[in-house]
Motif scaffolding. Structure first.
Motif, short mmCIF file in Angstrom:
data_model
loop_
_atom_site.label_atom_id
_atom_site.label_comp_id
_atom_site.label_asym_id
_atom_site.label_seq_id
_atom_site.Cartn_x
_atom_site.Cartn_y
_atom_site.Cartn_z
N ARG A 27 -6.77 12.42 -3.85
CA ARG A 27 -7.86 10.78 -3.15
C ARG A 27 -8.03 10.75 -4.60
NH1 ARG A 27 -11.56 15.37 -0.43
NH2 ARG A 27 -10.83 14.78 1.60
N ALA A 28 -7.81 11.79 -5.56
CA ALA A 28 -8.08 11.08 -7.35
C ALA A 28 -7.24 10.29 -7.71
CB ALA A 28 -8.36 12.28 -8.01
N ALA A 29 -5.75 10.65 -7.00
CA ALA A 29 -4.61 9.45 -7.21
C ALA A 29 -4.84 8.03 -6.71
CB ALA A 29 -3.24 10.33 -7.36
N VAL A 30 -5.59 8.26 -5.49
CA VAL A 30 -5.03 6.54 -5.07
C VAL A 30 -6.63 6.39 -5.01
CG1 VAL A 30 -4.05 7.63 -3.44
CG2 VAL A 30 -5.86 8.04 -2.91
N ALA A 31 -7.81 6.93 -5.59
CA ALA A 31 -8.33 6.41 -6.22
C ALA A 31 -8.79 4.59 -5.74
CB ALA A 31 -9.48 7.23 -6.53
N ASP A 32 -7.82 3.86 -7.22
CA ASP A 32 -8.32 3.16 -7.67
C ASP A 32 -6.93 2.50 -7.47
OD1 ASP A 32 -9.77 3.33 -9.58
OD2 ASP A 32 -8.74 5.08 -11.29
N LEU A 33 -5.84 3.23 -6.43
CA LEU A 33 -5.51 1.48 -5.79
C LEU A 33 -6.21 0.42 -5.51
CD1 LEU A 33 -3.11 4.24 -3.24
CD2 LEU A 33 -2.58 3.10 -6.06
N PRO A 34 -5.30 -0.65 -5.41
CA PRO A 34 -6.08 -2.16 -4.88
C PRO A 34 -5.45 -1.72 -3.62
CG PRO A 34 -3.25 -2.05 -5.69
CD PRO A 34 -4.07 -0.41 -5.88
N GLU A 48 -11.00 8.58 6.65
CA GLU A 48 -10.89 8.84 5.03
C GLU A 48 -9.39 8.27 5.78
OE1 GLU A 48 -10.72 11.26 0.76
OE2 GLU A 48 -11.23 12.23 2.71
N GLY A 49 -8.95 8.81 6.20
CA GLY A 49 -6.94 8.60 6.46
C GLY A 49 -6.92 6.98 7.37
N VAL A 50 -8.19 7.11 7.51
CA VAL A 50 -7.56 5.31 8.50
C VAL A 50 -8.32 4.22 6.79
CG1 VAL A 50 -8.89 3.60 10.13
CG2 VAL A 50 -8.12 5.73 10.39
N GLY A 51 -8.89 4.52 6.13
CA GLY A 51 -8.90 3.39 4.96
C GLY A 51 -7.58 4.04 4.03
N LEU A 52 -7.31 5.12 4.20
CA LEU A 52 -6.49 5.13 3.36
C LEU A 52 -4.73 3.84 4.23
CD1 LEU A 52 -6.38 8.59 1.81
CD2 LEU A 52 -6.54 6.08 0.78
N GLY A 53 -5.39 3.49 5.04
CA GLY A 53 -4.22 3.09 5.99
C GLY A 53 -3.49 3.94 7.55
N ARG A 108 1.16 -1.12 0.37
CA ARG A 108 0.37 0.19 0.18
C ARG A 108 0.92 1.65 -0.30
NH1 ARG A 108 -3.14 -0.78 4.91
NH2 ARG A 108 -0.90 -1.40 6.13
N CYS A 109 1.76 1.10 0.51
CA CYS A 109 2.86 2.80 1.12
C CYS A 109 3.51 2.14 -0.38
CB CYS A 109 3.79 2.17 2.06
SG CYS A 109 4.84 3.64 2.32
N ILE A 110 4.17 1.44 -1.23
CA ILE A 110 4.46 1.53 -2.34
C ILE A 110 3.94 2.10 -3.56
CG2 ILE A 110 5.39 0.04 -3.90
CD1 ILE A 110 7.01 -1.67 -1.87
N ALA A 111 2.13 1.61 -3.65
CA ALA A 111 1.53 2.39 -4.56
C ALA A 111 1.11 3.85 -4.11
CB ALA A 111 0.58 1.08 -4.38
N MET A 112 1.07 4.28 -2.99
CA MET A 112 0.39 4.80 -2.61
C MET A 112 1.77 6.39 -3.00
SD MET A 112 -0.39 7.15 0.84
CE MET A 112 -2.07 6.20 1.03
N ALA A 151 4.64 7.11 3.25
CA ALA A 151 4.55 6.96 1.18
C ALA A 151 5.08 8.87 0.74
CB ALA A 151 3.27 6.69 0.79
N MET A 152 4.55 9.64 1.72
CA MET A 152 5.59 11.08 1.41
C MET A 152 6.68 11.03 1.43
SD MET A 152 1.84 13.44 3.04
CE MET A 152 2.40 14.76 1.66
N ARG A 153 6.90 10.51 2.37
CA ARG A 153 8.45 10.14 2.96
C ARG A 153 9.04 9.60 1.55
NH1 ARG A 153 7.49 9.68 7.77
NH2 ARG A 153 7.74 7.13 7.77
N LYS A 154 8.52 8.35 1.43
CA LYS A 154 9.70 7.26 0.45
C LYS A 154 8.95 8.58 -1.37
CE LYS A 154 9.10 2.86 -1.19
NZ LYS A 154 10.22 2.33 -1.07
N ALA A 155 8.33 8.79 -1.41
CA ALA A 155 8.22 9.23 -2.89
C ALA A 155 9.19 10.68 -2.61
CB ALA A 155 5.98 10.27 -2.47
N ALA A 156 9.05 11.47 -1.72
CA ALA A 156 9.75 12.96 -1.67
C ALA A 156 11.42 12.46 -1.71
CB ALA A 156 9.55 13.90 -0.49
N LYS A 157 11.58 11.21 -1.25
CA LYS A 157 13.10 10.99 -1.26
C LYS A 157 13.40 10.41 -2.74
CE LYS A 157 13.65 9.88 3.85
NZ LYS A 157 14.28 9.10 4.14
N GLN A 158 12.61 9.73 -3.65
CA GLN A 158 12.17 9.75 -4.76
C GLN A 158 13.01 10.12 -5.97
OE1 GLN A 158 9.81 6.87 -6.90
NE2 GLN A 158 9.26 6.12 -5.13
#
Length: 144
Positions: free
Chosen positions: A136-143, A44-49, A9-13, A57-64
């Motif tokens: 919300r739009a970016a994660v709407a289709d995440l598994p 909603e925050g709980v639903g996203l993990g 979930r973290c990787i996908a987000m 996920a934000m740290r991981k994306a920012a470090k990329q």
């Protein structure tokens, strides 16, 4: 605190967040000066993990993107769950004026709202409500 580094979930987000964080950098700033914040309903925050997974996920994306980051994450604020990431790298001189002007524009828009100045608020492509909708739009289709 558990590590989310290998959590699917973290990787996908994080993958979904990379283009959003890139776009949050001021135009012409060479990828410096980025800041991204979202305010979600607590449920909603709980639903996203949960806030810790979202921060990871934000740290991981920012470090990329090469950011040196600081993150915050709070549950139960007056705005619900608030999560943010900021690029803390030293801005090279050739980008300093652009980053400073972007920061000043954010400050002017915030003061406009707080002081209730007449007329439309200065336009902001990176307002928190817009960033929240983008996430919300970016994660709407995440598994999940």
């Amino acid at each position: 605190m558990p590590s989310y580094a290998k959590d699917s979930r973290c990787i996908a987000m994080a993958e979904a967040l990379v283009p959003l964080l890139r776009r949050a950098c001021p135009d012409g700033a060479g990828g410096y000066g980025g800041y991204y914040q979202m305010n979600l309903d607590d449920e909603e925050g709980v639903g996203l993990g949960g806030v810790e997974l979202i921060r990871a996920a934000m740290r991981k994306a920012a470090k990329q993107l090469g950011w040196k980051v600081t993150t915050i994450g709070w549950i139960g604020t007056r705005n619900g769950t608030m999560v943010a990431v900021q690029d803390k790298r030293e801005v090279p001189g050739e980008y300093r004026a652009v980053v400073d002007e972007a920061m000043n524009a954010k400050l002017r828009a915030a003061l406009h709202r707080v002081w209730g100045e007449p007329g439309p608020a200065p336009a902001q492509r990176d307002s928190v409500p817009l960033m929240t909708q983008e996430l919300r739009a970016a994660v709407a289709d995440l598994p999940y």
